[in-house]
Write a protein that holds these residues in place. Structure first.
Motif, PDB file in Angstrom:
ATOM      1  N   UNK A 284       9.789  15.690   8.901  1.00 18.20           N
ATOM      2  CA  UNK A 284      10.155  15.217   7.576  1.00 18.20           C
ATOM      3  C   UNK A 284       9.019  14.342   7.051  1.00 18.20           C
ATOM      4  N   UNK A 285       8.517  14.641   5.860  1.00 23.15           N
ATOM      5  CA  UNK A 285       7.462  13.839   5.235  1.00 23.15           C
ATOM      6  C   UNK A 285       8.026  13.185   3.986  1.00 23.15           C
ATOM      7  N   UNK A 286       7.754  11.902   3.839  1.00 24.50           N
ATOM      8  CA  UNK A 286       8.164  11.207   2.621  1.00 24.50           C
ATOM      9  C   UNK A 286       7.067  10.233   2.220  1.00 24.50           C
ATOM     10  N   UNK A 287       6.973  10.008   0.924  1.00 29.32           N
ATOM     11  CA  UNK A 287       5.948   9.145   0.346  1.00 29.32           C
ATOM     12  C   UNK A 287       6.611   7.880  -0.158  1.00 29.32           C
TER      13      UNK A 287
ATOM     14  N   UNK B 212      -2.677   5.811   1.884  1.00 31.43           N
ATOM     15  CA  UNK B 212      -3.459   6.471   0.843  1.00 31.43           C
ATOM     16  C   UNK B 212      -4.882   5.925   0.803  1.00 31.43           C
ATOM     17  N   UNK B 213      -5.071   4.662   1.149  1.00 27.05           N
ATOM     18  CA  UNK B 213      -6.406   4.062   1.094  1.00 27.05           C
ATOM     19  C   UNK B 213      -7.306   4.556   2.224  1.00 27.05           C
TER      20      UNK B 213
ATOM     21  N   UNK C 228       0.832  -1.207   0.000  1.00 28.95           N
ATOM     22  CA  UNK C 228       0.000   0.000   0.000  1.00 28.95           C
ATOM     23  C   UNK C 228       0.868   1.260   0.000  1.00 28.95           C
ATOM     24  N   UNK C 229       0.382   2.307  -0.657  1.00 23.35           N
ATOM     25  CA  UNK C 229       1.056   3.604  -0.648  1.00 23.35           C
ATOM     26  C   UNK C 229       0.810   4.286   0.690  1.00 23.35           C
ATOM     27  N   UNK C 230       1.828   4.993   1.169  1.00 24.05           N
ATOM     28  CA  UNK C 230       1.698   5.668   2.444  1.00 24.05           C
ATOM     29  C   UNK C 230       2.587   6.894   2.503  1.00 24.05           C
ATOM     30  N   UNK C 231       2.276   7.749   3.460  1.00 24.63           N
ATOM     31  CA  UNK C 231       3.100   8.905   3.777  1.00 24.63           C
ATOM     32  C   UNK C 231       3.630   8.715   5.193  1.00 24.63           C
ATOM     33  N   UNK C 232       4.942   8.846   5.342  1.00 24.96           N
ATOM     34  CA  UNK C 232       5.577   8.713   6.646  1.00 24.96           C
ATOM     35  C   UNK C 232       5.964  10.109   7.111  1.00 24.96           C
TER      36      UNK C 232
END
Length: 81
Positions: free
Chosen positions: A32-35, A78-79, A18-22
């Motif tokens: 710090x944000x990363x995808x 993302x879901x 799954x896609x996510x943002x950390x």
């Protein structure tokens, strides 16, 4: 997120791919944000493959379930948005 390490691992096991943002706290008032994509889970850590932004390199980062439990990092899938 759940409040036990085993529950956090079980939830992440179901989210592999799954896609996510950390969002990680790296210092005083610094975030710090990363995808990326959740790639693998292990007994003590999980692996996130970060978006490369057009480069041909693959960047992978590992985090522990304790980081999630203590709110040092925040995971936004993302879901769920």
């Amino acid at each position: 997120m759940p409040n036990r390490l085993a529950d956090i691992k079980n939830k992440l096991d179901g989210c592999i791919g799954a896609s996510l943002t950390v969002t990680s706290h790296i210092g005083r008032k610094k975030v710090n944000k990363c995808h990326g994509v959740l790639k693998e889970t292990f007994p003590a850590i999980f692996i996130v493959e970060l978006d490369d932004g057009g480069n041909n390199s693959v960047e992978r980062v590992s985090y522990s379930y304790t980081d999630v439990l203590t709110n040092n990092i925040k995971l936004d899938f993302a879901s769920e948005i």
